[in-house]
Design a protein around this motif. Sequence first.
Motif, PDB file in Angstrom:
ATOM      1  N   GLY A   7       0.814  -1.209   0.000  1.00 31.13           N
ATOM      2  CA  GLY A   7       0.000   0.000   0.000  1.00 31.13           C
ATOM      3  C   GLY A   7       0.849   1.260   0.000  1.00 31.13           C
ATOM      4  N   LEU A   8       1.956   1.220   0.726  1.00 33.81           N
ATOM      5  CA  LEU A   8       2.871   2.356   0.763  1.00 33.81           C
ATOM      6  C   LEU A   8       3.452   2.617  -0.623  1.00 33.81           C
ATOM      7  N   GLY A   9       3.782   1.552  -1.338  1.00 33.15           N
ATOM      8  CA  GLY A   9       4.292   1.715  -2.690  1.00 33.15           C
ATOM      9  C   GLY A   9       3.241   2.237  -3.648  1.00 33.15           C
ATOM     10  N   ASN A  10       1.997   1.841  -3.437  1.00 32.69           N
ATOM     11  CA  ASN A  10       0.929   2.255  -4.351  1.00 32.69           C
ATOM     12  C   ASN A  10       0.518   3.709  -4.159  1.00 32.69           C
ATOM     13  N   ALA A  11       0.686   4.242  -2.956  1.00 32.67           N
ATOM     14  CA  ALA A  11       0.172   5.567  -2.604  1.00 32.67           C
ATOM     15  C   ALA A  11       0.574   6.682  -3.564  1.00 32.67           C
ATOM     16  N   PRO A  12       1.843   6.810  -3.965  1.00 30.75           N
ATOM     17  CA  PRO A  12       2.225   7.987  -4.745  1.00 30.75           C
ATOM     18  C   PRO A  12       2.000   7.891  -6.249  1.00 30.75           C
ATOM     19  N   PHE A  13       1.446   6.791  -6.749  1.00 32.08           N
ATOM     20  CA  PHE A  13       1.484   6.594  -8.198  1.00 32.08           C
ATOM     21  C   PHE A  13       0.666   7.608  -8.986  1.00 32.08           C
ATOM     22  N   HIS A  14      -0.498   8.026  -8.511  1.00 27.27           N
ATOM     23  CA  HIS A  14      -1.258   8.995  -9.298  1.00 27.27           C
ATOM     24  C   HIS A  14      -0.559  10.356  -9.375  1.00 27.27           C
ATOM     25  N   PRO A  15      -0.120  10.958  -8.241  1.00 21.13           N
ATOM     26  CA  PRO A  15       0.614  12.221  -8.381  1.00 21.13           C
ATOM     27  C   PRO A  15       1.921  12.071  -9.150  1.00 21.13           C
ATOM     28  N   VAL A  16       2.614  10.958  -8.973  1.00 25.32           N
ATOM     29  CA  VAL A  16       3.869  10.732  -9.695  1.00 25.32           C
ATOM     30  C   VAL A  16       3.620  10.622 -11.193  1.00 25.32           C
ATOM     31  N   ASP A  17       2.697   9.741 -11.577  1.00 24.48           N
ATOM     32  CA  ASP A  17       2.465   9.483 -13.003  1.00 24.48           C
ATOM     33  C   ASP A  17       1.990  10.730 -13.734  1.00 24.48           C
ATOM     34  N   PHE A  18       0.995  11.410 -13.167  1.00 27.34           N
ATOM     35  CA  PHE A  18       0.436  12.561 -13.873  1.00 27.34           C
ATOM     36  C   PHE A  18       1.388  13.753 -13.880  1.00 27.34           C
ATOM     37  N   THR A  19       2.222  13.870 -12.853  1.00 26.00           N
ATOM     38  CA  THR A  19       3.232  14.937 -12.862  1.00 26.00           C
ATOM     39  C   THR A  19       4.233  14.717 -13.991  1.00 26.00           C
ATOM     40  N   ILE A  20       4.741  13.496 -14.113  1.00 28.19           N
ATOM     41  CA  ILE A  20       5.719  13.202 -15.165  1.00 28.19           C
ATOM     42  C   ILE A  20       5.091  13.330 -16.549  1.00 28.19           C
ATOM     43  N   LEU A  21       3.895  12.788 -16.732  1.00 26.53           N
ATOM     44  CA  LEU A  21       3.236  12.884 -18.039  1.00 26.53           C
ATOM     45  C   LEU A  21       3.003  14.336 -18.436  1.00 26.53           C
ATOM     46  N   ASN A  22       2.507  15.152 -17.516  1.00 25.27           N
ATOM     47  CA  ASN A  22       2.213  16.550 -17.836  1.00 25.27           C
ATOM     48  C   ASN A  22       3.468  17.356 -18.149  1.00 25.27           C
ATOM     49  N   LYS A  23       4.580  16.998 -17.528  1.00 25.25           N
ATOM     50  CA  LYS A  23       5.794  17.778 -17.721  1.00 25.25           C
ATOM     51  C   LYS A  23       6.709  17.237 -18.810  1.00 25.25           C
ATOM     52  N   ARG A  24       6.570  15.971 -19.157  1.00 21.47           N
ATOM     53  CA  ARG A  24       7.480  15.374 -20.132  1.00 21.47           C
ATOM     54  C   ARG A  24       6.856  15.161 -21.505  1.00 21.47           C
ATOM     55  N   VAL A  25       5.526  15.020 -21.568  1.00 24.08           N
ATOM     56  CA  VAL A  25       4.862  14.679 -22.827  1.00 24.08           C
ATOM     57  C   VAL A  25       4.291  15.940 -23.467  1.00 24.08           C
ATOM     58  N   SER A  26       4.463  16.075 -24.780  1.00 28.05           N
ATOM     59  CA  SER A  26       3.974  17.250 -25.494  1.00 28.05           C
ATOM     60  C   SER A  26       2.454  17.305 -25.455  1.00 28.05           C
ATOM     61  N   PRO A  27       1.878  18.512 -25.472  1.00 31.32           N
ATOM     62  CA  PRO A  27       0.420  18.658 -25.354  1.00 31.32           C
ATOM     63  C   PRO A  27      -0.369  17.866 -26.387  1.00 31.32           C
ATOM     64  N   LYS A  28       0.159  17.742 -27.598  1.00 28.17           N
ATOM     65  CA  LYS A  28      -0.604  17.052 -28.637  1.00 28.17           C
ATOM     66  C   LYS A  28      -0.684  15.550 -28.409  1.00 28.17           C
ATOM     67  N   ARG A  29       0.148  15.018 -27.498  1.00 28.40           N
ATOM     68  CA  ARG A  29       0.124  13.578 -27.230  1.00 28.40           C
ATOM     69  C   ARG A  29      -0.255  13.250 -25.788  1.00 28.40           C
ATOM     70  N   ILE A  30      -0.604  14.266 -25.011  1.00 25.87           N
ATOM     71  CA  ILE A  30      -0.896  14.012 -23.604  1.00 25.87           C
ATOM     72  C   ILE A  30      -2.143  13.144 -23.461  1.00 25.87           C
ATOM     73  N   GLY A  31      -3.098  13.283 -24.383  1.00 30.06           N
ATOM     74  CA  GLY A  31      -4.286  12.440 -24.340  1.00 30.06           C
ATOM     75  C   GLY A  31      -3.947  10.971 -24.507  1.00 30.06           C
ATOM     76  N   HIS A  32      -3.010  10.695 -25.421  1.00 35.18           N
ATOM     77  CA  HIS A  32      -2.559   9.312 -25.606  1.00 35.18           C
ATOM     78  C   HIS A  32      -1.869   8.804 -24.344  1.00 35.18           C
ATOM     79  N   GLY A  33      -1.155   9.700 -23.670  1.00 31.67           N
ATOM     80  CA  GLY A  33      -0.488   9.319 -22.423  1.00 31.67           C
ATOM     81  C   GLY A  33      -1.483   8.902 -21.356  1.00 31.67           C
ATOM     82  N   PHE A  34      -2.565   9.679 -21.224  1.00 31.62           N
ATOM     83  CA  PHE A  34      -3.591   9.338 -20.250  1.00 31.62           C
ATOM     84  C   PHE A  34      -4.277   8.022 -20.616  1.00 31.62           C
ATOM     85  N   SER A  35      -4.484   7.801 -21.916  1.00 31.95           N
ATOM     86  CA  SER A  35      -5.125   6.564 -22.363  1.00 31.95           C
ATOM     87  C   SER A  35      -4.270   5.349 -22.015  1.00 31.95           C
TER      88      SER A  35
END
Length: 425
Positions: A121-149
């Motif tokens: 559970g401790l390992g699972n806790a940060p995954f949503h803030p971690v994943d969406f932070t990296i996707l939003n900052k590393r992936v270009s806007p035109k492909r961010i939808g594909h990242g979320f998918s």
Amino acid sequence: MNRPASTTPQNQAPDTLRSDARTIGLIGLAHGSSHFFHLLLPPLFPWLIKDFGYSYAELSVLVSLFFIVSGTGQAMAGFAVDRFGARPILFAALASFAVAGLIASTATGYPMLLAASFFAGLGNAPFHPVDFTILNKRVSPKRIGHGFSVHGLSGNIGWALAPVFMAGITTATGSWRTACFCGAMWALVVLAIMVLNRDALDDRAESANAAAKPAATAVDAPKEHPMAFMKLPSVWLCFSFFFWSTCALSAIQTFASPAMQAMYKLPLSVTALIVTGYMLCGAAGMVVGGFLVGRVQRLEKVISICMLGSAALLFLVGTGILPGMVAVVVASIAGVGTGLAGPSRDMLIKRAAPPGATGRVYGTVYSGLDLGFCLAAPVFGFMLDHHMNNAVFYGSAIALVLSVVSAVIVGDGVSKKNRATLAAA
């Protein structure tokens, strides 16, 4: 002449197909692994009962502990990500999964199983803030939808693989401890992949750009209290939607396999395929559902039809009138409806959120998942202990119907808001 800091390569998020695909793929692998560890122990419950003599109610506490730790840790993880960056938190989360697997593989009793659930559970806790932070900052806007998918699909795949992986290795080797050890090794392999590709996960690359943005945004910020959104009924209706739909998912993930074994007299190696089939069908439905979002205005209608269809199929399985393998297939197909409803669900929440509060609303309503997993496990575990095997499927069907009620009320509110906006214009 000095080049502005905001245009240096190291301060820009990559905008090429190759770099975007690399980051999206890595985050997908990490997110799938987090969902895999949701089911580190539940597929092994029949073997744990055989070796230790625990009841399903006692073992369901392991599931509740996982989601209590994950749910409470999720809010704190957001602050840790802001302070230390997402990448080191991701590495620590994967290491925590490995620890959980190793503890489980050497467990000699209930306390060690609880410790394994805690670290998972401790390992699972940060995954949503971690994943969406990296996707939003590393992936270009035109492909961010594909990242979320990909992020959503990878979670379903992780859920689908876990029962086959854990039950399959246990059946093949005759040892559930070997399965837990292999789970720990899987976490270490994923961690090694993340470390080797750490440059594609650097969420601090845009820090200079963020600092260079005009400070005027603070002037334009809404004057409302940051927690004012919590007064909106739509927020708590969305929360209840997640809660009820997750109660149904908890029943399928954790208890459908042993319940179906008892009802239809199939081997566990076969009934374990229910979770895999349900998750894979859900992933397929999610792909199709993504196309529906942009074409349907009344999203609650899509959600209602899909969820009610899934509820009807699960209810049918609960009657016990189907042939054994047909019941496995029907229960798996029920995942299509929940998958189809997924993208419409997320868009409905976005439409219900007030301006400037989308992130906080998503954070609040998604905590309904953790609460649903936490509270549903003991209830369905009690049902199995008292041989109420049919009730596992009936209960999950009822939970889906209750989630539809919440979605319809939210959808009506969004529709009225849209009509009022058009009238004012």
